[in-house]
Structure formats: C-alpha cells, structure tokens
Design an enzyme around this catalytic site. Structure first.
Site, short mmCIF file in Angstrom:
data_model
loop_
_atom_site.label_atom_id
_atom_site.label_comp_id
_atom_site.label_asym_id
_atom_site.label_seq_id
_atom_site.Cartn_x
_atom_site.Cartn_y
_atom_site.Cartn_z
N SER A 37 19.81 31.33 53.08
CA SER A 37 18.48 31.05 52.56
C SER A 37 18.25 29.59 52.20
O SER A 37 17.10 29.16 52.09
CB SER A 37 18.21 31.91 51.31
N ASP A 341 13.22 29.76 42.39
CA ASP A 341 13.33 31.20 42.14
C ASP A 341 14.78 31.64 42.00
O ASP A 341 15.10 32.81 42.05
CB ASP A 341 12.69 31.98 43.29
N HIS A 343 16.79 29.76 44.02
CA HIS A 343 17.02 28.70 44.99
C HIS A 343 16.46 27.42 44.38
O HIS A 343 15.98 27.42 43.25
CB HIS A 343 16.33 29.02 46.31
#
Length: 363
Positions: A37, A341, A343
């Site tokens: 991600s 979030d 990240h």
C-alpha cells in the site's frame, strides 16, 4: 584563430559540465514498481472488488489534497513513487490491474496488503489467513512476466528495453510482520525476517539476471512501532515497552531495524555479484524516525503519532471506523501530519522521496 577557440570551448562545455559532481542525472524511459500500500496507485480497488471486499481508498477523503478525488492510493495525495516519477519527468506509474492504456512508460504491480511471502504462509494464523490476498511478491512478478511480451518482442530485445527502466522492489515486509503479529509472539515474528529478506533479495536478483535490470531501488521498511495501527492494536502494559524519545513500541521497531540491517547486508552481496548494476537501498526508517523525534523541525504538529483521518482514540485509529468509513473524521490541514490513516500523508511522502532521489542521483 580566436573564433576557432570560441567554437571549441562551446563544443567542450557539455562534456565538462557532465563531469561536475552533482550535475549527473541518469535518464530512465520507464518505471516498474512492486510492493504494497505504500506504493499502490490503484490496484487495490480491482483486487478487493474481486473478493467482494471494499477498500476505503476509493472513497473520500482519500486523494483530497492533490488529485481532488480518490485514486486507490492510501493517502491524501501523492506517494513516494509519484514524486520520483514527477522529478524524473515520467508520468505517474499506472496500476497494472486498473489501467487500460499503454505500459511502455512503466507499470505498477503493488497492491495494498501485499506480502513478501506467499499467502499460504499465513493460512494457519487465526483470523488472518482469510484476509491475506494472493498478491505476494512472486505473484506480482508473474504479472510482470505476463506484461513483458507486449512491451518488447522478440524476447531477446527485452533486456535492452529494461536497461533503461527504473525498478522498485518494494517496500515489502510490513504486511508480513503485521499479519504475523496476530498469531505469533514477537520472537517468532522476528524469526521470519531472514526468509522475508531472502525473498526480497532473490526477487531483486531475478530482475537483474532474467530481465536485464540495470537500476533497482530496494526500500527498507518504516518503524513498525511508530505506526498508529500497531500502537492502537498492540499497546504495551509496561511503560518500558515504549521508546522514551519517540513513544513508539520498542520491540516492533527493533524488528524493523533487524529487517533493514539484514536487507542491506543482502543487497551488498547482490552488488558484489552484479558490479555493473546499481542496486540502491532506500531508507524508509530514518526519515520517519527523524520526523517523530522532532516534528516541528520538519513542519509537522507535535502530536505526531496521531492519524489525520480516522475514527477516534489516542491515535485516531479505529478499525471499525477507519478513514473513508462512516464515523471517521479528517483533520483540516493534512500537510501538518505525518500519518494519514495509518499510512503516511503526502507531505511525509514528499520528504522521504527527496531523500530517495538523492540516493538515486548520487550513487
């Protein structure tokens, strides 16, 4: 005679300037990226939909800072990969699974939640195995293989094509450890680090030997103990479990340090075996720790371990009300935050990208 000297001087200037330290910049025709991600530019939407799962990154307020709409990136804007592409004069790297156009300028195989080790490794971890998607590093490499025939034909021309490409092998590792910690002790999690690192270094060698890669950037992992999801879900009952200078979980950060040390050792061996290839270790740990230790120095708020977008709690992280889900709120100024979030924010990614670009241009 004087005119001849002037002409010779003009002709020599480009050659002289190219030898000046700091002036040399390698040019790349394309970027190919693998990872999770931290690098996913939209593959997650396709993978999650295929499993009838929803991904918050396709919902507002994701993408609010730069794109103005969600793109599948797990951030409020651009990622490290985006900043590097921009600086090199290349387009944003399109997601392999979600792009219908050409991949001649590059392709991104990274998927949110991807692991280094194959999904089968996690099948016995209670409550985790069913969430580990079949998107590991080996799967992503197989996607790359399926794409190559459309990029270069006959096959013997591929090595020449990829000589001029920039490859990113990862970041890989964060999800291997994050999934494992749900069903293993921290010493057991630490014990899988050599296998994770070996898989990453083997994948790097594969790109070199099989595909003719001449420049491969291999990122380390960020400090696991500073990430809000880990802080929220695995709090320590012992105050000594937290680092005094950061407030991060000590043992998880030690695993990250161990991973990065082993990875750097493995990459040294790859360089020795392939002296004509640039294998660059990209430091993900140090820039994040620097910001955590001294946030105001870098323009961030002092409550540095708190997410900008989330569903409450000490770290503004809540699995049942995550960013993009009902019940979550978003801060007014994301650029003041390190974490989006769980990240990173675009501002943090920009800071890290600048360091990676220095390594890319200088080594």
């Amino acid at each position: 005679m004087k005119l001849l000297r002037i002409v010779l001087l003009v002709l020599l200037l480009p050659a002289v300037s190219s030898c000046i330290p700091g002036r040399r910049r390698r040019r790349y025709d394309s970027i190919f990226s693998f990872g999770d991600s931290f690098a996913d530019t939209g593959n997650d939407a396709v993978v999650f939909a295929a499993r009838s799962l929803s991904t918050p990154s396709t919902q507002p307020p994701y993408g609010m800072t730069f794109f103005g709409h969600p793109t599948g990136r797990n951030s409020n804007g651009r990622l490290i990969l985006d900043f590097i592409a921009e600086k090199l004069g290349l387009p944003f790297v399109p997601p392999f699974l979600a792009h219908n156009g050409s991949f001649r300028r590059g392709a991104n195989f990274a998927v949110a939640g991807a692991t280094t080790l194959d999904a089968s490794f996690f099948s016995d971890i209670p409550g985790v195995g069913k969430f580990v998607l079949n998107t590991s590093s080996s799967v992503q490499l197989s996607w790359f293989d399926s794409l190559k025939q459309s990029l270069c034909s006959p096959a013997r021309e591929c090595k020449g094509f990829f000589h001029k490409s920039l490859f990113f092998m990862g970041e890989f590792g964060v999800n291997d450890y994050s999934f494992s910690v749900f069903g293993k002790t921290l010493p057991e999690v630490r014990s899988i680090v050599p296998d994770v690192v070996k898989t990453i270094s083997s994948a790097t060698e594969r790109l070199i030997k099989q595909d003719g890669a001449k420049t491969v950037v291999v990122p380390g992992i960020p400090p696991l103990g500073c990430m809000p999801p880990n802080l929220a879900m695995f709090p320590s009952a012992d105050p000594a479990g937290y680092e005094p200078g950061t407030g991060c979980l000590r043992q998880l950060n030690e695993i990250a340090v161990y991973h990065n040390e082993l990875l750097q050792d493995a990459l040294r061996d790859v360089r020795i075996s392939h002296p004509d290839v640039r294998v660059i270790y990209a430091d993900f740990f140090t820039p994040v720790i620097r910001i955590v230790k001294s946030p105001r120095t870098f323009g961030f708020i002092s409550d540095i371990l708190r997410c900008c977008c989330g569903g409450g709690g000490k770290y503004n992280f809540n699995m049942s009300a995550g960013c993009g889900m009902p019940g979550a709120t978003v801060c007014e100024y994301p650029s003041n935050h390190l974490f989006w979030d769980g990240h990173l924010t675009e501002a943090a990614y920009r800071f890290i990208a600048n360091g990676w670009l220095n390594s890319l241009n200088g080594s």
